[in-house]
Design a protein around this motif. Structure first.
Motif, PDB file in Angstrom:
ATOM      1  N   ILE A   1      12.957   7.789  14.001  1.00  0.00           N
ATOM      2  CA  ILE A   1      12.534   8.240  12.678  1.00  0.00           C
ATOM      3  C   ILE A   1      12.145   7.047  11.824  1.00  0.00           C
ATOM      4  O   ILE A   1      12.883   6.064  11.744  1.00  0.00           O
ATOM      5  CB  ILE A   1      13.671   9.017  11.980  1.00  0.00           C
ATOM      6  CG1 ILE A   1      14.090  10.222  12.817  1.00  0.00           C
ATOM      7  CG2 ILE A   1      13.232   9.466  10.582  1.00  0.00           C
ATOM      8  CD1 ILE A   1      15.328  10.922  12.292  1.00  0.00           C
ATOM      9  N   GLN A   2      10.987   7.132  11.194  1.00  0.00           N
ATOM     10  CA  GLN A   2      10.563   6.119  10.220  1.00  0.00           C
ATOM     11  C   GLN A   2      10.361   6.803   8.873  1.00  0.00           C
ATOM     12  O   GLN A   2       9.745   7.869   8.795  1.00  0.00           O
ATOM     13  CB  GLN A   2       9.256   5.445  10.652  1.00  0.00           C
ATOM     14  CG  GLN A   2       8.763   4.391   9.666  1.00  0.00           C
ATOM     15  CD  GLN A   2       7.423   3.791  10.049  1.00  0.00           C
ATOM     16  OE1 GLN A   2       6.843   4.137  11.081  1.00  0.00           O
ATOM     17  NE2 GLN A   2       6.906   2.906   9.218  1.00  0.00           N
ATOM     18  N   ILE A   3      10.909   6.203   7.830  1.00  0.00           N
ATOM     19  CA  ILE A   3      10.789   6.743   6.474  1.00  0.00           C
ATOM     20  C   ILE A   3       9.881   5.839   5.652  1.00  0.00           C
ATOM     21  O   ILE A   3      10.078   4.623   5.617  1.00  0.00           O
ATOM     22  CB  ILE A   3      12.163   6.839   5.776  1.00  0.00           C
ATOM     23  CG1 ILE A   3      13.176   7.557   6.675  1.00  0.00           C
ATOM     24  CG2 ILE A   3      12.030   7.532   4.426  1.00  0.00           C
ATOM     25  CD1 ILE A   3      12.816   8.971   7.010  1.00  0.00           C
ATOM     26  N   ILE A   4       8.908   6.428   4.999  1.00  0.00           N
ATOM     27  CA  ILE A   4       8.014   5.694   4.093  1.00  0.00           C
ATOM     28  C   ILE A   4       8.166   6.287   2.696  1.00  0.00           C
ATOM     29  O   ILE A   4       7.989   7.495   2.499  1.00  0.00           O
ATOM     30  CB  ILE A   4       6.544   5.784   4.535  1.00  0.00           C
ATOM     31  CG1 ILE A   4       6.353   5.075   5.889  1.00  0.00           C
ATOM     32  CG2 ILE A   4       5.617   5.185   3.482  1.00  0.00           C
ATOM     33  CD1 ILE A   4       4.947   5.171   6.433  1.00  0.00           C
ATOM     34  N   THR A   5       8.527   5.459   1.725  1.00  0.00           N
ATOM     35  CA  THR A   5       8.606   5.909   0.336  1.00  0.00           C
ATOM     36  C   THR A   5       7.485   5.256  -0.466  1.00  0.00           C
ATOM     37  O   THR A   5       7.179   4.077  -0.275  1.00  0.00           O
ATOM     38  CB  THR A   5       9.961   5.557  -0.304  1.00  0.00           C
ATOM     39  OG1 THR A   5      10.158   4.144  -0.260  1.00  0.00           O
ATOM     40  CG2 THR A   5      11.092   6.233   0.438  1.00  0.00           C
ATOM     41  N   ASP A   6       6.881   6.032  -1.343  1.00  0.00           N
ATOM     42  CA  ASP A   6       5.771   5.529  -2.151  1.00  0.00           C
ATOM     43  C   ASP A   6       5.531   6.524  -3.279  1.00  0.00           C
ATOM     44  O   ASP A   6       6.258   7.510  -3.428  1.00  0.00           O
ATOM     45  CB  ASP A   6       4.512   5.356  -1.282  1.00  0.00           C
ATOM     46  CG  ASP A   6       3.598   4.247  -1.782  1.00  0.00           C
ATOM     47  OD1 ASP A   6       3.512   4.061  -3.018  1.00  0.00           O
ATOM     48  OD2 ASP A   6       2.972   3.557  -0.953  1.00  0.00           O
ATOM     49  N   SER A   7       4.498   6.262  -4.061  1.00  0.00           N
ATOM     50  CA  SER A   7       4.129   7.184  -5.131  1.00  0.00           C
ATOM     51  C   SER A   7       3.574   8.469  -4.523  1.00  0.00           C
ATOM     52  O   SER A   7       3.100   8.493  -3.379  1.00  0.00           O
ATOM     53  CB  SER A   7       3.075   6.554  -6.038  1.00  0.00           C
ATOM     54  OG  SER A   7       1.847   6.393  -5.328  1.00  0.00           O
TER      55      SER A   7
END
Length: 293
Positions: free
Chosen positions: A123-129
């Motif tokens: 699992i890879q999590i990407i947080t952004d606007s």
């Protein structure tokens, strides 16, 4: 009986403990003992039944516990056998995009459920606007997007599917010292205009609040706009100001006091957004989250 679909992890936790008759053994390579015990108590509360007898030698099933275990045994044995096959086959990956706020307050719950059944999927999590995340989904840089709803960017795109997964209430809150000085003076939305406000910046949550205020002819001029609720909470604890929060983000914080506003504040939802053509790993994540909420 408690809805099996919405409480599947709790039933599975009980099944593991009942099968092992030992919380420590049931929790090995799975979940902490404290969380496992808490989940069993939560299930007992939902069902209004005593399922286990606990003592220094371990745990024993009550009559109700034995009945529930027998009813669950065949179901979860089949699921565990299926999980073995899934673990062998599903060793790919999934990329999940979300905002920092959702990641901080909600994502862990979803990941724990998913990892219980598919421990081999990376699992890879990407947080952004929200704006950037929308572009990532369109350009297939992420497999699924967790965002606040409604998301107007995907409402009109036929190849994207939008499903709500949770709903939450909003509130205004302040520090305890602020509440002691001014809390009894703030009864309705218009009263908030007399104080310094800290409100989230551009977001669906902010938009829904603005729509409510506009319908009542109220204008807020916040002293600060912040994208992060954790930062906002720290900020209002140190100055005389009022913040606008998701209620569950602060409900257990003893240093923050929720203001009792007579108007009904907006209810927001978190949804999962994805292309209809998903890889099998991402589809398993979507199905588990949707079917267990």
């Amino acid at each position: 009986m408690c809805d099996l679909r919405s409480n599947l992890p709790l039933y599975y936790d009980f099944y593991r403990v009942a099968k092992c008759q030992n919380i420590a053994k049931a929790s090995e390579n799975y979940i902490s003992q404290s969380n496992l015990s808490r989940n069993i108590r939560s299930l007992e509360g939902h069902l209004n039944l005593n399922l286990l007898i606990r003592n220094n030698k371990g745990v024993f099933l009550t009559l109700d516990g034995e009945r529930l275990f027998e009813s669950l045994k065949e179901i979860f044995e089949k699921m565990e056998n299926s999980q073995i096959n899934n673990t062998e086959m599903l060793n790919g990956s999934i990329v999940i995009g979300t905002t920092r706020n959702i990641a901080d307050n909600k994502l862990a719950d979803y990941l724990v459920k998913f990892r219980r059944f598919y421990p081999s999927i990376k699992i890879q999590i990407i947080t952004d606007s929200a704006t950037n995340l929308n572009e990532y989904l369109i350009n297939k840089k992420i497999d699924v997007l967790l965002d606040y709803l409604p998301n107007i960017n995907f409402a009109r795109k036929n190849n994207f599917i939008v499903k709500p997964v949770s709903e939450f209430q909003t509130c205004f809150a302040c520090s305890l010292s602020f509440y002691e000085k001014y809390g009894d003076r703030i009864k309705e939305l218009k009263d908030l205009q007399n104080y310094d406000l800290v409100i989230p910046g551009s977001s669906r949550r902010r938009q829904m609040l603005d729509e409510l205020l506009q319908s009542k002819g109220i204008l807020f001029q916040p002293v600060v706009e912040m994208p992060d609720s954790k930062l906002m909470k720290t900020f209002i604890k140190q100055i005389d100001a009022i913040g606008y929060f998701v209620k569950e983000e602060i409900i257990n914080d003893k240093d923050v006091k929720i203001l009792n506003i007579k108007e009904t504040l907006p209810s927001n939802a978190i949804g999962i957004i994805y292309d209809e053509h998903l890889n099998i790993e991402a589809k398993k994540f979507v199905d588990l989250i949707i079917n267990n909420n």
